[in-house]
Motif scaffolding. Structure first.
Motif, PDB file in Angstrom:
ATOM      1  N   ARG A  84      49.314  34.301  12.332  1.00 34.06           N
ATOM      2  CA  ARG A  84      49.720  35.665  12.994  1.00 34.06           C
ATOM      3  C   ARG A  84      51.181  35.258  12.628  1.00 34.06           C
ATOM      4  N   ARG A  91      54.499  41.405  16.439  1.00 37.09           N
ATOM      5  CA  ARG A  91      53.502  42.360  16.617  1.00 37.09           C
ATOM      6  C   ARG A  91      53.958  43.656  17.523  1.00 37.09           C
ATOM      7  N   GLU A 107      48.795  47.378  15.002  1.00 37.18           N
ATOM      8  CA  GLU A 107      48.941  46.112  14.248  1.00 37.18           C
ATOM      9  C   GLU A 107      48.427  46.219  12.689  1.00 37.18           C
ATOM     10  N   ASN A 145      45.029  38.874   9.879  1.00 36.33           N
ATOM     11  CA  ASN A 145      45.315  40.447   9.607  1.00 36.33           C
ATOM     12  C   ASN A 145      46.454  40.539   8.852  1.00 36.33           C
ATOM     13  N   CYS A 167      36.006  40.464   8.389  1.00 42.00           N
ATOM     14  CA  CYS A 167      36.393  41.150   9.780  1.00 42.00           C
ATOM     15  C   CYS A 167      35.475  40.841  10.877  1.00 42.00           C
ATOM     16  N   ASP A 168      35.966  40.918  11.799  1.00 40.29           N
ATOM     17  CA  ASP A 168      35.087  40.829  13.117  1.00 40.29           C
ATOM     18  C   ASP A 168      34.876  42.473  13.664  1.00 40.29           C
ATOM     19  N   MET A 169      35.743  43.228  13.116  1.00 37.99           N
ATOM     20  CA  MET A 169      35.563  44.624  13.959  1.00 37.99           C
ATOM     21  C   MET A 169      34.146  45.117  13.801  1.00 37.99           C
ATOM     22  N   HIS A 198      38.737  48.046   8.608  1.00 34.80           N
ATOM     23  CA  HIS A 198      39.105  48.882   9.313  1.00 34.80           C
ATOM     24  C   HIS A 198      38.985  50.458   9.262  1.00 34.80           C
ATOM     25  N   TRP A 240      40.978  49.042  24.771  1.00 35.76           N
ATOM     26  CA  TRP A 240      39.713  48.835  24.167  1.00 35.76           C
ATOM     27  C   TRP A 240      38.721  49.909  24.484  1.00 35.76           C
ATOM     28  N   TYR A 262      38.279  52.287  14.085  1.00 39.90           N
ATOM     29  CA  TYR A 262      39.740  52.271  13.908  1.00 39.90           C
ATOM     30  C   TYR A 262      40.011  53.465  13.138  1.00 39.90           C
ATOM     31  N   ARG A 282      50.027  47.263  22.990  1.00 43.45           N
ATOM     32  CA  ARG A 282      49.052  46.361  23.144  1.00 43.45           C
ATOM     33  C   ARG A 282      49.538  44.647  22.935  1.00 43.45           C
ATOM     34  N   VAL A 286      48.505  41.808  25.549  1.00 46.17           N
ATOM     35  CA  VAL A 286      47.977  40.665  25.052  1.00 46.17           C
ATOM     36  C   VAL A 286      49.164  39.529  25.638  1.00 46.17           C
ATOM     37  N   ARG A 290      45.658  37.547  27.575  1.00 46.89           N
ATOM     38  CA  ARG A 290      45.317  36.764  26.883  1.00 46.89           C
ATOM     39  C   ARG A 290      46.136  35.462  26.722  1.00 46.89           C
TER      40      ARG A 290
HETATM   41  C1  G6P Z   1      39.714  43.473  16.516  1.00 45.43           C
HETATM   42  C2  G6P Z   1      40.025  43.632  15.038  1.00 45.43           C
HETATM   43  C3  G6P Z   1      41.118  42.650  14.597  1.00 45.43           C
HETATM   44  C4  G6P Z   1      42.019  42.574  15.708  1.00 45.43           C
HETATM   45  C5  G6P Z   1      41.855  42.389  17.084  1.00 45.43           C
HETATM   46  C6  G6P Z   1      42.941  42.567  17.977  1.00 45.43           C
HETATM   47  O1  G6P Z   1      38.840  42.219  16.705  1.00 45.43           O
HETATM   48  O2  G6P Z   1      39.080  43.368  14.269  1.00 45.43           O
HETATM   49  O3  G6P Z   1      41.365  42.719  13.391  1.00 45.43           O
HETATM   50  O4  G6P Z   1      42.826  41.363  15.483  1.00 45.43           O
HETATM   51  O5  G6P Z   1      40.912  43.567  17.290  1.00 45.43           O
HETATM   52  O6  G6P Z   1      42.770  42.386  19.369  1.00 45.43           O
HETATM   53  P1  G6P Z   1      43.596  42.306  20.346  1.00 45.43           P
HETATM   54  O7  G6P Z   1      42.888  41.982  21.652  1.00 45.43           O
HETATM   55  O8  G6P Z   1      44.721  41.115  20.121  1.00 45.43           O
HETATM   56  O9  G6P Z   1      44.109  43.639  20.426  1.00 45.43           O
END
Ligand code: G6P
Length: 438
Positions: A84, A91, A107, A145, A167-169, A198, A240, A262, A282, A286, A290
């Protein structure tokens, strides 16, 4: 046994990913985990805590942390990259600057994504180059990202490098879908999906026997979005949860498909802006949540000299990273959604676009499955968005103000060329230390 480098070692996600790797040692044995970051202090806290964790849970696995590229990248098989550039402070700028001009502040989508992309390209290319210099046979598993812009940059600027963009989305959404219809795991589903990162749609979801699961998932989404209120960690976060609920409205635009959440930023930017707090985005959530939690837990582990009782949890949803590494290492030909060059997989779409589609992944890399023709609505939206992504990478390469202004103007989230220019001028000022000079 494999040697792994985690690039972005100081990330809040690193401990959860290490715990996930430890949980999968049987199918993916590890000799050494190396952490690499250009912020040595930040990384050291994570590393010191993870060392204690490892000594208690997997004493056979070695861990080292370094800011020196040679130490970090030599003799490794896989580089897992989640960097990042500019950290959460930048961000915050990516999110707040567009919002100040009444535009979506996110972001990876819209101006924030373009801004982040212009920073990430340099960082990601640097890591690819270190990997190739010190471990020429290694593969980079990249989920840094904004994945769409990063993937286009690696396609164009490092065409022969061994990079897998993922990507994990979609994975996170598929997990919700599976829970919504009472399955234990997303792995019980076989999916067809196409789009950009996304920015895509599921068109077919079946169980392993071929039974169509779309009707029951669509029924759930029409009522509740992807929200399940199962109490999962991510659903506890209001921001979320709102995104998962909004999926209902996004889905209503094309009733036969299921959307990537998204898309809400492109279809309902007015709604998103109205529901955004210009002073607390956001990034702030975070940082206060987190980031504080993870570093707090790490400091506790270090102070107590033990990880017993830690609240750090395994990031099981990141296990797709192990699936991907295994696919390469053991030629499993697992079907996975990857971000790859289209090359005709979507037959009526630009061949050089980086698209997100199912691929069979083996030791040669991803083999894209054919998608065929896509409908005009999706195709037109995707063309516009690909234009944004390609222009951003061209602007980076040519150091072109004009092209970046065009990229911003083309984004569906931006209402006019003059607003685009105002945002761009603010972003240039904020990113002075990071962007190439335009
Ligand atoms: C998802 C998206 C990622 C992004 C993340 C952000 O997992 O796929 O691209 O980085 O969300 O999460 P956050 O908790 O940092 O907003």
């Amino acid at each position: 046994k494999f040697n792994i480098t985690i690039a972005g070692g100081g990330s809040t996600f690193t401990p959860g990913i290490i715990l996930m790797l430890l949980d999968h040692l049987e199918d993916f044995p590890i000799d050494t985990i190396k952490l690499y970051d250009n912020d040595g202090d930040r990384q050291q806290t994570i590393a010191d805590a993870c060392k204690i964790l490892l000594s208690e849970r997997a004493p056979g696995v070695k861990l080292l942390a370094s800011t020196d590229p040679k130490t970090a990248f030599e003799n490794v098989d896989f580089v897992m990259a989640h960097i990042r550039v500019g950290k959460y402070a930048m961000r915050e700028q990516d999110e707040k600057i567009p919002l100040k001009h009444g535009v979506v502040g996110q972001e990876t989508c819209g101006p924030g994504g373009i801004s982040y992309g212009m920073r990430s390209i340099t960082g990601v290319l640097e890591i690819v180059d270190y990997m190739e210099q010190y471990s020429p046979d290694a593969w980079m598993l990249n989920y840094s990202n904004p994945a769409a812009i990063v993937a286009e940059a690696t396609r164009k600027l490092r065409p022969h490098s061994k990079i897998l963009n993922i990507c994990d989305m979609p994975i996170g959404i598929e997990e919700l879908m599976a829970t919504n219809i009472g399955l234990k795991s997303r792995k019980e589903m076989v999916v067809k999906y196409y789009g950009l990162n996304h920015f895509g749609w599921w068109t077919d979801i079946r169980d392993k026997s071929g039974n169509d699961l779309m009707p029951s998932i669509i029924k759930h989404v029409e009522q509740f979005g992807y929200s399940t209120d199962t109490g999962s960690d991510i659903e506890q976060e209001a921001s979320w949860n709102d995104t998962f609920k909004k999926a209902r409205d996004v889905q209503a635009l094309d009733k036969d498909t299921l959307p990537n959440t998204y898309l809400k930023y492109y279809f309902f930017p007015d709604y998103v802006v109205e529901h955004s707090n210009k002073d607390y985005t956001r990034a702030n959530e975070v940082m206060a949540g987190r980031e504080k939690f993870v570093f707090g837990e790490c400091q506790k582990i270090i102070a107590q000299g033990t990880a017993k009782g830690t609240e750090l949890t395994i990031d099981e949803h990141a296990s797709y990273i192990v699936d991907l590494a295994r696919a390469i290492a053991f030629n499993t030909k697992e079907r996975m959604l990857m971000i790859v060059e289209n090359k005709g997989a979507i037959s009526n779409f630009e061949p050089t676009a980086m698209v997100e589609i199912p691929c069979l992944v083996g030791s040669e890399g991803p083999e894209p499955l054919s998608v065929g023709e896509i409908p005009r609505f999706q195709k037109s939206l995707m063309e516009q968005q690909v234009g944004v992504e390609k222009l951003t990478v061209e602007a980076y390469e040519e150091q072109s103000y004009q092209k970046l202004w065009q990229a911003l103007t083309l984004s569906r989230t931006v209402p006019s060329a003059s607003v685009a220019k105002d945002i761009l001028d603010d972003l240039i000022e904020a990113n002075k230390e990071y962007w190439p000079e335009l």
